[in-house]
Design a protein around this motif. Structure first.
Motif, PDB file in Angstrom:
ATOM      1  N   ASN A 128      -0.170   7.007  -4.183  1.00  0.00           N
ATOM      2  CA  ASN A 128      -0.181   8.439  -3.921  1.00  0.00           C
ATOM      3  C   ASN A 128      -1.048   8.725  -2.696  1.00  0.00           C
ATOM      4  O   ASN A 128      -1.634   7.827  -2.106  1.00  0.00           O
ATOM      5  CB  ASN A 128      -0.664   9.223  -5.146  1.00  0.00           C
ATOM      6  N   ASN A 129      -1.126   9.993  -2.316  1.00  0.00           N
ATOM      7  CA  ASN A 129      -1.825  10.346  -1.079  1.00  0.00           C
ATOM      8  C   ASN A 129      -3.253  10.815  -1.304  1.00  0.00           C
ATOM      9  O   ASN A 129      -3.852  11.420  -0.425  1.00  0.00           O
ATOM     10  CB  ASN A 129      -1.032  11.419  -0.325  1.00  0.00           C
ATOM     11  N   LYS A 130      -3.794  10.561  -2.482  1.00  0.00           N
ATOM     12  CA  LYS A 130      -5.169  10.967  -2.749  1.00  0.00           C
ATOM     13  C   LYS A 130      -6.116  10.206  -1.825  1.00  0.00           C
ATOM     14  O   LYS A 130      -5.865   9.046  -1.465  1.00  0.00           O
ATOM     15  CB  LYS A 130      -5.514  10.704  -4.208  1.00  0.00           C
ATOM     16  N   PRO A 131      -7.228  10.806  -1.425  1.00  0.00           N
ATOM     17  CA  PRO A 131      -8.202  10.073  -0.619  1.00  0.00           C
ATOM     18  C   PRO A 131      -9.005   9.102  -1.478  1.00  0.00           C
ATOM     19  O   PRO A 131      -9.371   9.414  -2.615  1.00  0.00           O
ATOM     20  CB  PRO A 131      -9.097  11.181  -0.057  1.00  0.00           C
ATOM     21  N   VAL A 132      -9.254   7.921  -0.943  1.00  0.00           N
ATOM     22  CA  VAL A 132     -10.067   6.916  -1.623  1.00  0.00           C
ATOM     23  C   VAL A 132     -10.989   6.273  -0.602  1.00  0.00           C
ATOM     24  O   VAL A 132     -10.742   6.317   0.608  1.00  0.00           O
ATOM     25  CB  VAL A 132      -9.205   5.829  -2.311  1.00  0.00           C
ATOM     26  N   ALA A 133     -12.067   5.670  -1.095  1.00  0.00           N
ATOM     27  CA  ALA A 133     -12.980   4.944  -0.206  1.00  0.00           C
ATOM     28  C   ALA A 133     -13.559   3.750  -0.935  1.00  0.00           C
ATOM     29  O   ALA A 133     -14.004   3.863  -2.081  1.00  0.00           O
ATOM     30  CB  ALA A 133     -14.100   5.853   0.296  1.00  0.00           C
ATOM     31  N   PHE A 134     -13.532   2.614  -0.261  1.00  0.00           N
ATOM     32  CA  PHE A 134     -14.110   1.373  -0.756  1.00  0.00           C
ATOM     33  C   PHE A 134     -15.472   1.170  -0.089  1.00  0.00           C
ATOM     34  O   PHE A 134     -15.566   1.225   1.142  1.00  0.00           O
ATOM     35  CB  PHE A 134     -13.229   0.178  -0.380  1.00  0.00           C
ATOM     36  N   PHE A 135     -16.512   0.921  -0.883  1.00  0.00           N
ATOM     37  CA  PHE A 135     -17.845   0.611  -0.367  1.00  0.00           C
ATOM     38  C   PHE A 135     -18.293  -0.741  -0.912  1.00  0.00           C
ATOM     39  O   PHE A 135     -17.938  -1.122  -2.031  1.00  0.00           O
ATOM     40  CB  PHE A 135     -18.876   1.661  -0.791  1.00  0.00           C
TER      41      PHE A 135
END
Length: 220
Positions: free
Chosen positions: A2-9
């Motif tokens: 989907n187009n939800k924002p995600v971030a990997f740290f």
């Protein structure tokens, strides 16, 4: 995907976001009513309370505090966990523990599909970030892969350092079967509407060979 924002740290040893990462988070989180932290240490209640408060403090430092927050661990009733997850503007998968235990916790509380499918932004750090990829390999638990949340077709392993000989050895071993996205601390991969932004230094390990990881290496 989907187009939800995600971030990997990977991690924040100084227990604070870098200014560049904070600015990007402000852009992706214009509404900050509720953030839900999901632990990777399901029964370490004191640690979970302290870590979730400290991680929320990382947002507060940059004037991005949320109106309310909670941490999901084994204390929380499944119905409450589902209610919090559905109301969240941001879900933060915590690190410091076991990837597989965090994944099992999400399934036990009935929030795996909510985390994966609802529109809330999902952030992950260390173990939490590793669970966000298509395939998860927690090298300190087992080299046997399992299916992650699938926000990107990468296998992420955090805390890359040439000085950490044992971690590097295990990363290289994992890379024999699949490319490894090896993130240094204070780095980030942001994904929103199919667009990728990389902050900091990230490496790609393929068949034990180390090279640079670029946004072109992120598949969906």
């Amino acid at each position: 995907m989907n187009n939800k924002p995600v971030a990997f740290f990977s991690g924040f040893p100084a227990r604070r976001f870098t200014p560049e990462i904070a600015e990007r988070l402000k852009k992706d989180l214009p509404v900050r009513h509720c953030i839900v932290f999901i632990t990777a240490c399901p029964v370490d209640f004191q640690r979970n309370d302290e870590d979730s408060a400290g991680m929320h403090g990382m947002f507060v430092e940059y004037e991005m505090g949320f109106e309310k927050f909670c941490v999901v661990d084994t204390r929380m009733d499944p119905a409450d966990a589902q209610k919090w997850a559905r109301e969240a503007d941001c879900i933060f998968l915590m690190g410091g523990g076991s990837c597989s235990e965090q994944m099992q916790l999400m399934r036990d509380k009935g929030i795996y599909e909510i985390v994966r499918d609802n529109p809330a932004m999902v952030l992950g750090v260390s173990a939490g970030s590793m669970n966000m990829g298509k395939i998860t390999v927690d090298v300190f638990e087992s080299l046997v892969p399992y299916e992650g949340l699938g926000f990107a077709d990468i296998t992420m392993i955090g805390h890359f350092s040439y000085d950490d000989i044992e971690r590097l050895r295990l990363m290289k071993q994992a890379s024999i079967d699949r490319p490894v996205c090896a993130m240094e601390d204070e780095s980030a991969i942001f994904i929103s509407n199919g667009k990728v932004e990389i902050i900091g230094t990230i490496h790609k390990i393929v068949k034990e060979e180390i090279g640079p990881f670029t946004k072109e290496d992120v598949r969906f």
